[in-house]
Scaffold this motif. Structure first.
Motif, short mmCIF file in Angstrom:
data_model
loop_
_atom_site.label_atom_id
_atom_site.label_comp_id
_atom_site.label_asym_id
_atom_site.label_seq_id
_atom_site.Cartn_x
_atom_site.Cartn_y
_atom_site.Cartn_z
N ARG A 158 0.84 -1.19 0.00
CA ARG A 158 0.00 0.00 0.00
C ARG A 158 0.87 1.25 0.00
N ARG A 159 0.59 2.14 -0.91
CA ARG A 159 1.37 3.36 -1.06
C ARG A 159 0.55 4.38 -1.84
N ILE A 160 1.04 5.61 -1.91
CA ILE A 160 0.34 6.61 -2.71
C ILE A 160 1.02 6.75 -4.07
N HIS A 161 0.28 7.27 -5.02
CA HIS A 161 0.81 7.51 -6.35
C HIS A 161 1.59 8.81 -6.33
N GLU A 162 2.88 8.76 -6.62
CA GLU A 162 3.74 9.93 -6.52
C GLU A 162 3.98 10.56 -7.89
N GLY A 163 2.91 10.83 -8.61
CA GLY A 163 3.08 11.46 -9.91
C GLY A 163 1.77 11.61 -10.65
N THR A 164 1.89 12.00 -11.93
CA THR A 164 0.74 12.11 -12.83
C THR A 164 0.95 11.16 -14.00
N ASP A 165 -0.08 10.39 -14.33
CA ASP A 165 -0.01 9.47 -15.46
C ASP A 165 -0.50 10.17 -16.73
N ILE A 166 0.33 10.13 -17.76
CA ILE A 166 -0.03 10.70 -19.06
C ILE A 166 -0.19 9.52 -20.02
N PHE A 167 -1.43 9.22 -20.40
CA PHE A 167 -1.71 8.08 -21.27
C PHE A 167 -1.51 8.47 -22.73
N ALA A 168 -0.77 7.64 -23.44
CA ALA A 168 -0.48 7.87 -24.85
C ALA A 168 -0.13 6.54 -25.48
N GLY A 169 -0.05 6.51 -26.81
CA GLY A 169 0.25 5.27 -27.51
C GLY A 169 1.70 4.82 -27.34
N TYR A 170 1.92 3.52 -27.54
CA TYR A 170 3.29 2.99 -27.50
C TYR A 170 4.21 3.81 -28.43
N SER A 171 5.41 4.07 -27.93
CA SER A 171 6.48 4.75 -28.68
C SER A 171 6.25 6.23 -28.90
N ASN A 192 17.08 22.12 -8.30
CA ASN A 192 17.29 20.93 -7.47
C ASN A 192 16.14 19.94 -7.55
N ILE A 193 15.15 20.17 -8.39
CA ILE A 193 13.99 19.27 -8.50
C ILE A 193 14.36 18.07 -9.37
N TYR A 194 13.98 16.89 -8.89
CA TYR A 194 14.24 15.64 -9.58
C TYR A 194 13.00 15.26 -10.38
N HIS A 195 13.15 15.06 -11.69
CA HIS A 195 12.04 14.72 -12.59
C HIS A 195 12.16 13.24 -12.94
N TYR A 196 11.10 12.49 -12.67
CA TYR A 196 11.13 11.03 -12.78
C TYR A 196 10.17 10.59 -13.89
N TYR A 197 10.70 9.87 -14.89
CA TYR A 197 9.93 9.39 -16.04
C TYR A 197 9.95 7.87 -16.01
N ALA A 198 8.78 7.24 -15.86
CA ALA A 198 8.74 5.79 -15.66
C ALA A 198 7.82 5.10 -16.67
N HIS A 199 7.95 3.76 -16.72
CA HIS A 199 7.19 2.86 -17.59
C HIS A 199 7.54 3.06 -19.06
N LEU A 200 8.78 3.46 -19.33
CA LEU A 200 9.19 3.74 -20.71
C LEU A 200 9.27 2.47 -21.55
N HIS A 201 9.07 2.64 -22.85
CA HIS A 201 9.25 1.54 -23.80
C HIS A 201 10.74 1.38 -24.12
N LYS A 252 1.53 -4.99 -18.26
CA LYS A 252 0.63 -5.24 -17.13
C LYS A 252 -0.38 -4.11 -16.94
N PHE A 253 -0.30 -3.08 -17.76
CA PHE A 253 -1.22 -1.94 -17.69
C PHE A 253 -1.16 -1.22 -19.04
N PRO A 254 -2.11 -0.34 -19.34
CA PRO A 254 -2.08 0.38 -20.62
C PRO A 254 -0.83 1.26 -20.72
N PRO A 255 -0.35 1.51 -21.93
CA PRO A 255 0.85 2.34 -22.09
C PRO A 255 0.61 3.76 -21.57
#
Length: 331
Positions: A207-220, A251-260, A294-297
């Protein structure tokens, strides 16, 4: 008259005009004007102390980020944000924490120095503060390795040294501090959607909180850097899949995840600009290296603020909306 005396005299003349102009202009200054004044101070101190200006600019940028993240220090009254505690500035046994007499501060073992030749060592004076920091660094040496050693001695934190070094590399590459642009993380002409999802509950991995915003878009769909900065991290994480972390000049760290996948020229240490393609949208993560689907892109985009001790997540949605709107207005 030797060269050091001449350089000091020229610095005092330059600072006189900077301070006079600042006092005379009561109206709020533009960012360009502030950048110009800061840059002049950095270059002047480089000339006098031989400490490279981009290192001084990097320390100042780091400290400016700390001022946003913390409330346990005085806010700067000028354009330089480097902070020294009153006790360190005036000396351990000095009875006057607001002492500005340079000779008396020296007698009491304080670190405060007179940077503009007026006989005062004022920790609220931009020239005095910047000169004091530059002189402290110069006692270790002028090359990158010795400056990093000096920074560790001052801050006592490896991560701080890495952040400042990254800032210095960016400033040196572009030869300016006027690096304030941003970009939306995916090109606006692609199909995408997003909403505020920061703080929502997540169950995978505990159990945890979502630490970001999900931007849904097509593969690639291309994923772009939102900022100027340095790639701190690239690789796999069981939660985020293929991911990249970029540190900006605040000093802000920008995190990009679930990349193809990643852009070919992106490595740890790479310097990026707003709009630079760093990878592409995918559905990686939630498993061992290479797990996909395991989830939409979508792109998980998170931002974390550093306060000199630790980092914490904050909501990126307002920034994303602002960057998107500004970019649309330009197109």
């Amino acid at each position: 008259m030797n060269s050091k005396v001449i350089l000091r005299f020229l610095l005092i003349v330059c600072l006189f005009f900077v301070i006079t102009n600042s006092v005379g202009a009561q109206e709020e200054r533009t960012q360009d004007e502030i950048d110009l004044e800061r840059m002049q101070l950095y270059k002047d101190m480089d000339t006098v102390t031989q400490v490279p200006w981009h290192w001084l600019a990097a320390i100042d940028a780091y400290e400016r980020g700390l001022n946003v993240a913390r409330n346990d220090r005085d806010k700067p009254t000028g354009v330089i944000s480097i902070y020294f505690s009153p006790r360190d500035w005036v000396g351990p046994l000095n009875p006057d924490l607001e002492d500005t007499d340079a000779d008396r501060i020296s007698v009491f073992g304080g670190i405060g120095l007179d940077g503009d030749g007026d006989g005062q060592a004022d920790r609220h004076n931009d020239a005095d503060v910047l000169y004091t920091m530059a002189r402290k660094l110069s006692t270790y040496g002028f090359d990158d390795e010795n400056i990093r050693i000096a920074l560790w001695d001052h801050y006592q934190r490896d991560q701080t040294v890495r952040i400042i070094h990254g800032h210095a590399n960016v400033f040196e590459k572009f030869q300016t501090i006027a690096l304030h642009d941003n970009a939306f993380p995916v090109p606006l002409h692609y199909n995408y959607s997003y909403r505020s999802t920061w703080g929502a509950k997540r169950g995978w991995g505990g159990r945890r909180i979502h630490e970001g915003t999900d931007i849904f878009a097509g593969y690639s769909t291309p994923v772009r850097s939102t900022t100027y900065g340095t790639v701190e991290l690239k690789g796999w994480n069981e939660y985020g899949g293929w991911r990249i972390g970029i540190r900006d000049l605040d000093n802000i760290y920008h995190y990009y995840a679930h990349l193809h996948g990643f852009a070919e020229d992106i490595e740890e240490g790479s310097i990026v600009t707003p709009g630079s393609v760093i990878g592409s949208v995918g559905s990686s993560g939630y498993g061992k290296p290479g797990t996909q689907g395991k989830f939409p892109p979508h792109l998980h985009y998170g931002i974390y603020r550093d306060n000199g001790y630790t980092e914490w997540s904050f909501d990126p949605y307002p920034k994303l909306r602002s960057w998107e709107q500004k970019e649309r207005q330009k197109s």
